[in-house]
Design a protein around this motif. Structure first.
Motif, mmCIF file in Angstrom:
data_model
loop_
_atom_site.group_PDB
_atom_site.id
_atom_site.type_symbol
_atom_site.label_atom_id
_atom_site.label_comp_id
_atom_site.label_asym_id
_atom_site.label_seq_id
_atom_site.Cartn_x
_atom_site.Cartn_y
_atom_site.Cartn_z
ATOM 1 N N LEU A 2 5.736 48.991 11.453
ATOM 2 C CA LEU A 2 5.113 49.100 10.136
ATOM 3 C C LEU A 2 5.281 50.468 9.500
ATOM 4 N N SER A 3 5.716 51.469 10.265
ATOM 5 C CA SER A 3 5.971 52.777 9.685
ATOM 6 C C SER A 3 7.394 52.913 9.165
ATOM 7 N N THR A 21 8.963 51.608 0.741
ATOM 8 C CA THR A 21 7.938 50.581 0.770
ATOM 9 C C THR A 21 6.610 51.276 0.993
ATOM 10 N N ARG A 22 5.550 50.679 0.497
ATOM 11 C CA ARG A 22 4.243 51.281 0.642
ATOM 12 C C ARG A 22 3.727 51.066 2.060
ATOM 13 N N VAL A 23 3.500 52.130 2.749
ATOM 14 C CA VAL A 23 3.003 52.047 4.121
ATOM 15 C C VAL A 23 1.621 52.669 4.167
ATOM 16 N N ASN A 24 0.673 51.935 4.662
ATOM 17 C CA ASN A 24 -0.701 52.408 4.732
ATOM 18 C C ASN A 24 -0.817 53.604 5.674
ATOM 19 N N PRO A 25 -1.311 54.729 5.175
ATOM 20 C CA PRO A 25 -1.436 55.882 6.064
ATOM 21 C C PRO A 25 -2.407 55.641 7.205
ATOM 22 N N THR A 26 -3.281 54.650 7.059
ATOM 23 C CA THR A 26 -4.241 54.367 8.109
ATOM 24 C C THR A 26 -3.638 53.573 9.246
ATOM 25 N N LEU A 27 -2.469 52.951 9.000
ATOM 26 C CA LEU A 27 -1.827 52.185 10.059
ATOM 27 C C LEU A 27 -0.490 52.772 10.459
ATOM 28 N N SER A 28 -0.032 53.789 9.744
ATOM 29 C CA SER A 28 1.238 54.411 10.073
ATOM 30 C C SER A 28 0.985 55.622 10.943
ATOM 31 N N PHE A 29 1.879 55.854 11.884
ATOM 32 C CA PHE A 29 1.709 56.953 12.811
ATOM 33 C C PHE A 29 2.836 57.942 12.637
ATOM 34 N N ILE A 88 1.078 44.998 4.702
ATOM 35 C CA ILE A 88 2.071 46.069 4.766
ATOM 36 C C ILE A 88 3.468 45.466 4.791
ATOM 37 N N GLY A 89 3.722 44.643 5.808
ATOM 38 C CA GLY A 89 5.017 43.996 5.925
ATOM 39 C C GLY A 89 4.980 42.581 5.377
ATOM 40 N N ARG A 90 5.966 42.244 4.569
ATOM 41 C CA ARG A 90 6.074 40.894 3.997
ATOM 42 C C ARG A 90 7.346 40.182 4.459
ATOM 43 N N GLY A 91 8.259 40.932 5.013
ATOM 44 C CA GLY A 91 9.501 40.342 5.491
ATOM 45 C C GLY A 91 9.890 40.924 6.831
ATOM 46 N N LEU A 92 10.451 40.087 7.696
ATOM 47 C CA LEU A 92 10.867 40.514 9.030
ATOM 48 C C LEU A 92 12.294 40.052 9.274
#
Length: 414
Positions: free
Chosen positions: A104-105, A20-28, A262-266
């Motif tokens: 989210l990562s 899944t596409r994870v934003n590098p700005t919000l992923s740690f 980032i996340g669409r399903g939980l």
């Protein structure tokens, strides 16, 4: 989805991961890292030096972090224009930042994929809520959320076991239904709560929305958190429950930095309490998807539809009068780009199957009448149960890799 409605669309050895596409700005790189990158700070302005500290805050009874430390959540006052709840959470609560980063990562889990043993899946659609216990389902989930928010709750006591709840919220409404979710946890643990002074902890996880230009996401975020804060101050809930906010990836905190979620399903594993990003495979999506999706076109779309309860192992579609949409033939003839702009509230970020799903729902509306489904008096619910003959029994002679999880998620009308 209809105009003026929010459109919808973990790692661990037991889950099958897909990219899944994870934003590098919000992923740690590490979940323990409490600081966002310089790039993310620049893009979102969450730590902008010109933003002044809040001076007016609402001190709530919602717990943040470990129960032993018992730090409680504060929210910006409604007349404060310098901050929204997502920015406030990010700036003031490292525990929330860490939990969001961890969630989210992760890679998105495909629930019900025939190559993955996820067990029994309970899928909750837009405008629905459900309660369940581990004997009924293994995972409770919802997906296809853009501006929508997914709310999950879980409580556990030795005496009464686990109760999990999940709702898919598409607008800033449903206050009565949100309150009822918490009261369901009081009812489930009633035997324990008879002891004077005894309280039950309810873990809360929220994910959804993004930094959309129309501000639909933050409207839902604000409404949801303020409703929860208000509920836990009510006398009955205040003396019975400790509500703990574990995850809150909402609005800007769920944005890639390019106005996309980032996340669409939980999903939530009932036994462990683990939450993770997910998408529900069609084989596990559940019964009567077209009928359930048509509730947004109904005459009483002012409440969440309760489709599953802890005391009845089945999906119930309660009666409602759905109606045919004006100019439905014209809508069906629209190309994908035009349909997105006409129907979706977030046309730039919908998944590729959005238009095909809408066309399927519209065709259902065109060819069916509510009286055929729910009776002339609209008083006959439609009930589905899992096919018992397909439920797999643990057998040491059968390797786990050969189990087809889809066979656990077949339903029949009863």
């Amino acid at each position: 989805m209809p105009p003026h409605r929010a459109s919808t669309t973990n790692k661990g050895s037991r889950y099958h991961d897909t990219n899944t596409r994870v934003n590098p700005t919000l992923s740690f790189p590490r979940a323990e890292n409490e600081e966002y990158s310089k790039h993310q700070t620049k893009e979102t302005g969450l730590f902008h030096p010109d933003v002044k500290p809040l001076t007016h805050e609402w001190h709530t009874n919602i717990i943040i972090g470990p129960l032993g430390r018992r730090r409680t959540l504060t929210l910006p006052s409604t007349n404060t224009s310098s901050s929204t709840v997502d920015v406030h959470l990010h700036r003031n609560y490292p525990t929330v930042r860490r939990a969001n980063a961890k969630l989210l990562s992760q890679r998105e889990v495909v629930l019900g994929d025939r190559y993955c043993t996820n067990g029994r899946i309970l899928n909750v659609l837009q405008g629905e809520m459900a309660h369940a216990v581990p004997s009924q389902t293994d995972v409770i989930a919802s997906d296809e959320a853009t501006t929508c928010h997914i709310l999950a709750m879980r409580s556990m006591t030795v005496e009464c076991g686990v109760l999990g709840s999940l709702a898919h919220l598409d607008c800033a409404a449903y206050e009565c239904d949100l309150r009822s979710m918490l009261y369901e946890h009081v009812r489930h643990h009633a035997a324990v709560l008879l002891v004077p002074g005894k309280k039950v902890t309810v873990d809360v996880h929220i994910m959804g929305g993004f930094d959309d230009e129309d501000g639909l996401s933050i409207e839902i975020s604000e409404h949801l958190l303020r409703c929860l804060a208000k509920f836990v101050e009510e006398p009955v809930l205040a003396c019975k429950l400790d509500v703990r906010l574990r995850t809150c990836a909402i609005s800007k905190l769920n944005d890639t930095g390019t106005e996309c979620p980032i996340g669409r399903g939980l999903a939530m594993d009932l036994a462990s309490g683990e939450v993770f990003l997910s998408t529900v495979h069609p084989d596990a999506a559940g019964p009567a998807l077209d009928l359930r999706s048509c509730r947004i076109y109904g005459d009483r779309y002012d409440h969440l539809s309760l489709v599953h309860t802890s005391n009845r192992s089945g999906i119930v579609v309660n009666p409602f009068r759905f109606r045919e949409i004006e100019n439905i033939d014209l809508l069906l003839e629209l190309n994908d780009r035009t349909m997105l702009n006409v129907i979706s509230t977030s046309p730039k970020v919908e998944k590729s199957n959005f238009c095909s799903n809408v066309r399927r729902n519209l065709k259902f509306l065109k060819t069916h009448d509510w009286s055929e489904v729910f009776g002339m008096l609209c008083n006959r619910p439609v009930v589905f149960a899992r096919k018992q003959k397909d439920i797999l029994v643990s057998d040491s002679r059968v390797p786990e890799s050969s189990c087809v999880s889809g066979s656990l998620n077949k339903w029949m009308k009863v």
